[in-house]
Design a protein around this motif. Sequence first.
Motif, PDB file in Angstrom:
ATOM      1  N   MET B   1     -16.576 -68.196  14.539  1.00  0.00           N
ATOM      2  CA  MET B   1     -16.711 -69.440  13.755  1.00  0.00           C
ATOM      3  C   MET B   1     -17.054 -69.108  12.307  1.00  0.00           C
ATOM      4  N   ASN B   2     -16.318 -69.694  11.399  1.00  0.00           N
ATOM      5  CA  ASN B   2     -16.631 -69.489   9.991  1.00  0.00           C
ATOM      6  C   ASN B   2     -17.352 -70.711   9.449  1.00  0.00           C
ATOM      7  N   ILE B   3     -18.483 -70.459   8.771  1.00  0.00           N
ATOM      8  CA  ILE B   3     -19.203 -71.602   8.211  1.00  0.00           C
ATOM      9  C   ILE B   3     -18.670 -71.931   6.820  1.00  0.00           C
ATOM     10  N   ILE B   4     -18.232 -70.885   6.101  1.00  0.00           N
ATOM     11  CA  ILE B   4     -17.639 -71.117   4.780  1.00  0.00           C
ATOM     12  C   ILE B   4     -16.278 -70.434   4.729  1.00  0.00           C
ATOM     13  N   GLU B   5     -15.310 -71.157   4.214  1.00  0.00           N
ATOM     14  CA  GLU B   5     -13.999 -70.555   3.999  1.00  0.00           C
ATOM     15  C   GLU B   5     -13.568 -70.836   2.570  1.00  0.00           C
ATOM     16  N   VAL B   6     -13.046 -69.817   1.941  1.00  0.00           N
ATOM     17  CA  VAL B   6     -12.604 -69.960   0.552  1.00  0.00           C
ATOM     18  C   VAL B   6     -11.107 -69.686   0.521  1.00  0.00           C
ATOM     19  N   ARG B   7     -10.383 -70.594  -0.103  1.00  0.00           N
ATOM     20  CA  ARG B   7      -8.922 -70.436  -0.146  1.00  0.00           C
ATOM     21  C   ARG B   7      -8.411 -70.461  -1.587  1.00  0.00           C
ATOM     22  N   ASN B   8      -7.760 -69.386  -1.986  1.00  0.00           N
ATOM     23  CA  ASN B   8      -7.077 -69.283  -3.289  1.00  0.00           C
ATOM     24  C   ASN B   8      -7.932 -69.755  -4.451  1.00  0.00           C
ATOM     25  N   LEU B   9      -9.205 -69.369  -4.422  1.00  0.00           N
ATOM     26  CA  LEU B   9     -10.117 -69.887  -5.438  1.00  0.00           C
ATOM     27  C   LEU B   9      -9.987 -69.098  -6.738  1.00  0.00           C
ATOM     28  N   GLY B  16     -12.226 -68.380 -20.948  1.00  0.00           N
ATOM     29  CA  GLY B  16     -10.862 -68.309 -20.436  1.00  0.00           C
ATOM     30  C   GLY B  16     -10.543 -67.096 -19.575  1.00  0.00           C
ATOM     31  N   GLU B  17     -11.329 -66.008 -19.734  1.00  0.00           N
ATOM     32  CA  GLU B  17     -11.130 -64.837 -18.868  1.00  0.00           C
ATOM     33  C   GLU B  17     -11.366 -65.246 -17.421  1.00  0.00           C
ATOM     34  N   PRO B  18     -10.442 -64.897 -16.509  1.00  0.00           N
ATOM     35  CA  PRO B  18     -10.718 -65.274 -15.121  1.00  0.00           C
ATOM     36  C   PRO B  18     -11.888 -64.467 -14.566  1.00  0.00           C
ATOM     37  N   ALA B  19     -12.942 -65.175 -14.130  1.00  0.00           N
ATOM     38  CA  ALA B  19     -14.097 -64.498 -13.535  1.00  0.00           C
ATOM     39  C   ALA B  19     -13.869 -64.319 -12.037  1.00  0.00           C
ATOM     40  N   LEU B  20     -13.128 -65.261 -11.423  1.00  0.00           N
ATOM     41  CA  LEU B  20     -12.732 -65.125 -10.028  1.00  0.00           C
ATOM     42  C   LEU B  20     -11.231 -65.371  -9.968  1.00  0.00           C
ATOM     43  N   ASP B  21     -10.540 -64.487  -9.254  1.00  0.00           N
ATOM     44  CA  ASP B  21      -9.089 -64.512  -9.313  1.00  0.00           C
ATOM     45  C   ASP B  21      -8.519 -64.581  -7.898  1.00  0.00           C
ATOM     46  N   ASN B  22      -8.096 -65.757  -7.507  1.00  0.00           N
ATOM     47  CA  ASN B  22      -7.452 -65.957  -6.211  1.00  0.00           C
ATOM     48  C   ASN B  22      -8.241 -65.363  -5.044  1.00  0.00           C
ATOM     49  N   ILE B  23      -9.439 -65.897  -4.850  1.00  0.00           N
ATOM     50  CA  ILE B  23     -10.322 -65.390  -3.794  1.00  0.00           C
ATOM     51  C   ILE B  23     -10.002 -66.071  -2.465  1.00  0.00           C
ATOM     52  N   ASN B  24      -9.857 -65.245  -1.419  1.00  0.00           N
ATOM     53  CA  ASN B  24      -9.756 -65.763  -0.053  1.00  0.00           C
ATOM     54  C   ASN B  24     -10.832 -65.079   0.765  1.00  0.00           C
ATOM     55  N   LEU B  25     -11.641 -65.890   1.458  1.00  0.00           N
ATOM     56  CA  LEU B  25     -12.816 -65.313   2.083  1.00  0.00           C
ATOM     57  C   LEU B  25     -13.249 -66.164   3.263  1.00  0.00           C
ATOM     58  N   ASP B  26     -13.667 -65.494   4.345  1.00  0.00           N
ATOM     59  CA  ASP B  26     -14.260 -66.217   5.474  1.00  0.00           C
ATOM     60  C   ASP B  26     -15.669 -65.689   5.681  1.00  0.00           C
ATOM     61  N   ILE B  27     -16.627 -66.579   5.718  1.00  0.00           N
ATOM     62  CA  ILE B  27     -18.009 -66.172   5.969  1.00  0.00           C
ATOM     63  C   ILE B  27     -18.363 -66.608   7.386  1.00  0.00           C
ATOM     64  N   ALA B  28     -18.696 -65.604   8.230  1.00  0.00           N
ATOM     65  CA  ALA B  28     -18.958 -65.907   9.638  1.00  0.00           C
ATOM     66  C   ALA B  28     -20.325 -66.548   9.816  1.00  0.00           C
ATOM     67  N   LYS B  29     -20.380 -67.576  10.648  1.00  0.00           N
ATOM     68  CA  LYS B  29     -21.631 -68.277  10.903  1.00  0.00           C
ATOM     69  C   LYS B  29     -22.610 -67.367  11.645  1.00  0.00           C
ATOM     70  N   GLY B  30     -23.861 -67.398  11.206  1.00  0.00           N
ATOM     71  CA  GLY B  30     -24.899 -66.644  11.894  1.00  0.00           C
ATOM     72  C   GLY B  30     -24.906 -65.156  11.609  1.00  0.00           C
ATOM     73  N   LYS B  31     -24.046 -64.724  10.703  1.00  0.00           N
ATOM     74  CA  LYS B  31     -23.993 -63.297  10.368  1.00  0.00           C
ATOM     75  C   LYS B  31     -24.604 -63.067   8.989  1.00  0.00           C
ATOM     76  N   THR B  32     -24.928 -61.791   8.730  1.00  0.00           N
ATOM     77  CA  THR B  32     -25.368 -61.432   7.389  1.00  0.00           C
ATOM     78  C   THR B  32     -24.232 -60.704   6.689  1.00  0.00           C
ATOM     79  N   THR B  33     -23.793 -61.255   5.574  1.00  0.00           N
ATOM     80  CA  THR B  33     -22.663 -60.677   4.852  1.00  0.00           C
ATOM     81  C   THR B  33     -23.147 -60.088   3.532  1.00  0.00           C
TER      82      THR B  33
END
Lengths: 258, 282
Positions: B1-9, B16-33
């Motif tokens: 189970m993912n508690i947070i999901e990031v899509r194409n962020l 104007g400099e991109p600080a985050l560039d097309n981030i895709n990420l799944d953060i698993a619930k109950g885990k330490t990342t």
Amino acid sequence: MTLIDKLAYSSKLAHVKAGSKLLAALVVMSICLAFGSPAVSATTIVLMSAATLFMGGCRLKRYAKLMLVPMAFVATGVLTIIVCRLGPGDSSLFSFRLPGADYGVTASSLYMGARVMLKALGAVTCLYFFSLNTPMNSFLSLLRRRFPGVLAELMELMYRFIFIIWDEAGRIRTAQASRLGYGGFSDSLRSLGELAAVVFIRAFRRADRIGLALESRGFEGNFEYLCETESSSPGLTALTALSAAALAAVGTLERALK
Amino acid sequence: MNIIEVRNLCYSYEDGEPALDNINLDIAKGKTTAVLGGNGAGKSTLFLNLNGVLKPKSGSVYFEGREIKYSKKELLELRRKIGIVFQDPDDQLFSASVIKDVSFGLMKLGLELDEIRARIDAVVGQTGIESVMDKPTHALSFGQKKRVAIAGVLVMRPEVIILDEPTAGLDPQGVSEILGLLCDIREKTGVTVLISTHDIDLVPLYCDEAVVLDKGKVVFSGLPGRLFSRPELLREHNLRLPRINHLMNILHDRDGLAVDTTAATISQARRSIVNLVKSGGR
Ligand SMILES: Nc1ncnc2c1ncn2[C@@H]1O[C@H](COP(=O)(O)OP(=O)(O)OP(=O)(O)O)[C@@H](O)[C@H]1O
Ligand SMILES: [Mg+2]
């Protein structure tokens, strides 16, 4: 300023309700000012200094040093009362001649001066009793209860950020000094200018970040929180009443004796 | 189970400099990342995008499967569930009084006063800040401020706790206390923890997942063990192996000892070496 701040937090009365201390200071001060007699003022000075020193646990040396500051002010003011223009035939303890008139110290001007001096210092000891024994945090909580709203909140934030900016300026100064920034006079001036600029920019940036942090914590435009628990001190209230009675008695006695 | 999901962020600051560039990420619930990456990689920026304080220029963030909509009410709700401990405690502690700061936020949850006090007392004990409760914030040391900042987030009992470099500025004992405390809390409550850190030796000890950012891009995401089996990737992104791992690699490659090169903690290394010795060095 930071010395008074530190002293207040380490006072033995720090946890007593700010309100009771304010009341004590104000009651005693009004009696002292109302009578304005040397005996009442002297009693006030002794009582309030004793309260700060023994109840609050302030060290005598520190207290004496802090008292020197207002003392210097009051002394210069009082000098102009003690030394007055002498009329013809006035007996004086000490006199000197300036073009146009004789000036000197008379018995009555000396009495007047002493009276004003004691009265002023009496008031100062009352204020010191409050400010040396009341941490700013507890005073702010009191303010907040009395005047809810933006004023108290603004003061709280200012109180916090004065120290952050002060620290920051200190760090920048140290960094400049370690790179020989304060060598000569012109060096010092330039470094000081840079310091001011950098502190300003950093304060600005920090305000940004603090805004982000507050937002992250769910800030909705008003500060709500739990205040420190403060103990009410029946002892202090009793002492206040007792002091007030004693002062009134001294004052009345003095008047009756005249 | 993912508690947070990031899509194409994607996110960029005003310059104007991109600080985050097309981030895709799944953060698993109950885990330490663990979120790793050199200075300026975008860790802090990512965290602020996760709780909606910064709004992505494009892409989306999902919390518990629902896309964040950035309405005022929803954002408040989200921030109640995601607590962030900031990198610099002076940014976070707005009050000169420790108790005021710790109780901020808690007052809005609509709890009884007794419950509020009980929660504060518990967290104050856990984070070891009893002795500074009566001091003004400006009289605290950096590490003490950090603990207060952590306490202020823990009292809220969020579902996700994000810590931006929680260990920088703490003494060694403080580091293991705070991280141990987080592990305890996670075990008891199943909270999800995100930690950014430059201290790579902590990762094998406390983290279940690792994410590596570089120049605003996700360059690795997966188990720490897998990350540490790719030293060249770490080097390329300004990171290094955990010391123990490095030692085991040297023992294996240069000294020809048949030790377990994936051992990254003292106890794993110890087990491997003891086994090796018992089996006669083969
Ligand atoms: N307030 C800001 N305004 C403009 N640019 C910023 C701002 N904050 C960060 N940046 C830029 O965004 C990029 C990512 O920064 P970020 O603070 O997220 O990095 P980080 O991974 O947290 O680094 P560190 O390890 O140093 O904390 C950097 O290039 C930085 O210069
Ligand atoms: Mg950062």
